[in-house]
Design an enzyme around this catalytic site. Structure first.
Site, mmCIF file in Angstrom:
data_model
loop_
_atom_site.group_PDB
_atom_site.id
_atom_site.type_symbol
_atom_site.label_atom_id
_atom_site.label_comp_id
_atom_site.label_asym_id
_atom_site.label_seq_id
_atom_site.Cartn_x
_atom_site.Cartn_y
_atom_site.Cartn_z
ATOM 1 N N LYS A 1 0.830 -1.216 0.000
ATOM 2 C CA LYS A 1 0.000 0.000 0.000
ATOM 3 C C LYS A 1 0.866 1.269 0.000
ATOM 4 C CE LYS A 1 -2.968 3.092 0.598
ATOM 5 N NZ LYS A 1 -4.354 3.282 0.735
ATOM 6 N N CYS B 1 -3.162 10.709 1.269
ATOM 7 C CA CYS B 1 -2.458 9.473 0.924
ATOM 8 C C CYS B 1 -1.087 9.760 0.343
ATOM 9 C CB CYS B 1 -3.281 8.700 -0.080
ATOM 10 S SG CYS B 1 -5.015 8.659 0.367
HETATM 11 N N1 SAJ Z 1 -1.478 15.030 -8.753
HETATM 12 C C1 SAJ Z 1 -0.539 15.731 -9.514
HETATM 13 N N2 SAJ Z 1 -0.193 15.233 -10.744
HETATM 14 C C2 SAJ Z 1 -0.761 14.099 -11.240
HETATM 15 C C3 SAJ Z 1 -1.694 13.384 -10.465
HETATM 16 C C4 SAJ Z 1 -2.025 13.872 -9.220
HETATM 17 O O1 SAJ Z 1 -0.011 16.759 -9.090
HETATM 18 O O2 SAJ Z 1 -0.405 13.730 -12.370
HETATM 19 C C5 SAJ Z 1 -1.870 15.529 -7.416
HETATM 20 C C6 SAJ Z 1 -3.373 15.766 -7.274
HETATM 21 O O3 SAJ Z 1 -3.740 17.028 -7.760
HETATM 22 C C7 SAJ Z 1 -3.551 15.644 -5.772
HETATM 23 C C8 SAJ Z 1 -2.516 14.582 -5.384
HETATM 24 O O4 SAJ Z 1 -1.599 14.533 -6.455
HETATM 25 O O5 SAJ Z 1 -3.257 16.842 -5.098
HETATM 26 C C9 SAJ Z 1 -3.053 13.207 -5.112
HETATM 27 O O6 SAJ Z 1 -4.116 12.907 -5.989
HETATM 28 P P1 SAJ Z 1 -4.311 11.511 -6.738
HETATM 29 O O7 SAJ Z 1 -5.527 11.650 -7.558
HETATM 30 O O8 SAJ Z 1 -3.068 11.123 -7.449
HETATM 31 O O9 SAJ Z 1 -4.465 10.437 -5.570
HETATM 32 P P2 SAJ Z 1 -5.355 10.360 -4.208
HETATM 33 O O10 SAJ Z 1 -4.509 10.856 -3.080
HETATM 34 O O11 SAJ Z 1 -6.693 10.975 -4.387
HETATM 35 O O12 SAJ Z 1 -5.543 8.766 -4.071
HETATM 36 C C10 SAJ Z 1 -4.411 7.922 -3.973
HETATM 37 C C11 SAJ Z 1 -4.555 6.740 -4.946
HETATM 38 N N3 SAJ Z 1 -3.306 5.993 -5.029
HETATM 39 C C12 SAJ Z 1 -2.677 5.763 -6.188
HETATM 40 O O13 SAJ Z 1 -3.074 6.193 -7.237
HETATM 41 C C13 SAJ Z 1 -1.428 4.931 -6.127
HETATM 42 C C14 SAJ Z 1 -5.688 5.838 -4.451
HETATM 43 O O14 SAJ Z 1 -5.773 4.682 -5.273
HETATM 44 C C15 SAJ Z 1 -5.455 5.417 -3.008
HETATM 45 O O15 SAJ Z 1 -6.523 4.627 -2.518
HETATM 46 C C16 SAJ Z 1 -5.373 6.654 -2.170
HETATM 47 O O16 SAJ Z 1 -4.277 7.453 -2.651
HETATM 48 C C17 SAJ Z 1 -5.135 6.247 -0.718
HETATM 49 O O17 SAJ Z 1 -6.115 6.281 0.079
HETATM 50 O O18 SAJ Z 1 -4.043 5.800 -0.389
#
Ligand code: SAJ
Length: 400
Positions: free
Chosen positions: A194, A248
């Site tokens: 995880k 996360c």
């Molecule tokens: N972000 C960027 N660039 C990107 C993608 C995201 O800057 O290309 C930023 C987003 O704007 C945001 C942050 O990253 O601020 C996180 O967003 P996210 O959509 O990437 O992820 P989370 O935090 O909403 O959810 C993640 C997911 N994990 C993965 O993709 C490996 C989700 O599957 C998990 O269940 C969750 O973390 C968790 O609970 O751990």
């Protein structure tokens, strides 16, 4: 019957999913208000498809209470904050919940921890408090806010248990709704997977953010460069942005840095890069202000407060990080607007009406790419726009 302990972002959808697929579920949370809201027929946060799922679960008889139940299967999904100074996981909520379960559960019961924990947490903090013959398992959640309901059904998942038999028993429950592969492994491996999944994404985003700074330095188009690189069959770079928020990706990788400070160097640097991205945005705002002769910072508006698009969750949000940095320099906070978040107690300097917000500012910084802004780009005409997500295709838009 399953007793789901902790009815937050993960516990609630999980409980609803199990119930709507025919499992008898009682959801427990010590927050009386939250339980009262659920019992009054309302959900406690906004999420695509959650209300429909809630009603399906109610129809199947799900119950919500503040009391722990006597049963042979528990799912614990309580928060695991991290200590901002030591970067270590704070397992106290998990430990407290397991202690409460132990007071009521019969011998032979299984306690599944869903909360994200750093590798070794179960051995270090949970096993030592077990005072009767019960089984422990870890089934880390993997769902993404904004698409939780779909992903609960369609993501593969991992179950860590001390024996195959216990793992298979837990798997049976998750199989009622999860249509993809469910891997059974040991607890330590499940804990590690995880955190590694989120770390992989954090490092990849940090790489994109670093590229955005390199490209800014020499006036290159980072988005075009990433787009072309990603056409290579073995390259998949994520997108730069104003920072990384959420509970996360901006948190879990720190667990590894906290536990292995001498080893987790790439991760440490990546997290620092992501955490300093809001400062980079502030610097960009300052540059663009100068270029456009904007002198009054109160004429700058941040669009978006939540940690990402189309959710109402503001935990660790880049906008809040940016406002916090401003505060530490005794600067007056920039104006903000967010269609999903209107709590003035948390963000005092926000304008609640979009048109009014636009009247009050000359420059708009797109911090979050909500669908709402995409539908309203025409209203940004005549404004100076800093688009931190490369979504606005208008002429003259600035990028990070
Ligand atoms: N972000 C960027 N660039 C990107 C993608 C995201 O800057 O290309 C930023 C987003 O704007 C945001 C942050 O990253 O601020 C996180 O967003 P996210 O959509 O990437 O992820 P989370 O935090 O909403 O959810 C993640 C997911 N994990 C993965 O993709 C490996 C989700 O599957 C998990 O269940 C969750 O973390 C968790 O609970 O751990």
């Amino acid at each position: 019957m399953i007793n789901v302990i902790g009815l937050g972002y993960i516990g609630l959808p999980t409980a609803l999913m199990l119930a709507s697929h025919g499992v008898e579920v009682i959801g427990t949370d010590y927050n009386k208000e939250l339980v009262a809201t659920l019992n009054s027929g309302k959900t406690t946060f906004k999420e695509k498809g959650l209300d429909e799922l809630f009603h399906a679960a109610l129809a199947k008889g799900i119950k919500f209470t503040t009391k722990y139940q006597q049963t042979d299967m528990y799912i614990v999904s309580v928060p695991t904050p991290y200590d901002k100074f030591s970067k270590n996981v704070d397992a106290s909520y998990v430990v407290a919940a397991v202690k409460d379960v132990l007071k009521v559960c019969p011998k032979g019961a299984t306690i599944v921890v869903e909360s994200t924990i750093s590798p070794g947490t179960i051995d270090k903090y949970v096993r030592p408090i077990i005072d009767k013959d019960i089984n422990l398992a870890h089934a880390p959640e993997r769902i993404i806010p904004g698409n939780m309901v779909h992903e609960l059904i369609h993501n593969n998942r991992t179950i860590g248990a001390d024996s195959r038999e216990v793992g298979e028993k837990v798997k049976q429950y998750y199989s009622t709704f999860c249509q993809e592969e469910i891997v059974v492994t040991d607890i330590r491996t499940a804990e590690m997977t995880k955190v590694v999944e989120n770390t992989y994404r954090a490092v990849n985003i940090a790489f994109a953010n670093e590229l955005s700074r390199i490209c800014r330095h020499d006036n290159m188009d980072v988005y075009e460069i990433i787009r072309i690189c990603n056409m290579h069959p073995r390259v998949n770079i994520l997108q730069p942005g104003p920072g990384v928020g959420g509970h996360c990706i901006s948190v879990d990788p720190w667990f590894l840095v906290g536990d292995y400070p001498q080893l987790a160097k790439v991760i440490d640097e990546s997290m620092k890069t992501n955490d300093s991205q809001p400062v980079f945005v502030l610097e960009r705002i300052y540059e663009i202000m100068k270029e456009n002769n904007i002198v009054d910072s109160q004429r700058i508006g941040l669009y978006g407060i939540t940690y990402k698009e189309n959710v109402d969750d503001v935990r660790e949000s880049p906008t809040l990080q940016l406002l916090d940095i401003q505060k530490r320099h005794l600067a007056q906070p920039l104006k903000t607007f967010d269609p999903f978040f209107t709590d003035k107690a948390i963000v005092p300097n926000q304008v609640l009406d979009f048109d009014q917000f636009l009247k009050e500012v000359d420059m708009v910084v797109i911090m979050v790419k909500h669908d709402h802004i995409k539908q309203n780009f025409d209203k940004l005409k005549g404004k100076v726009v800093l688009d931190c997500h490369n979504v606005c295709k208008m002429e003259g838009v600035y990028h990070i």
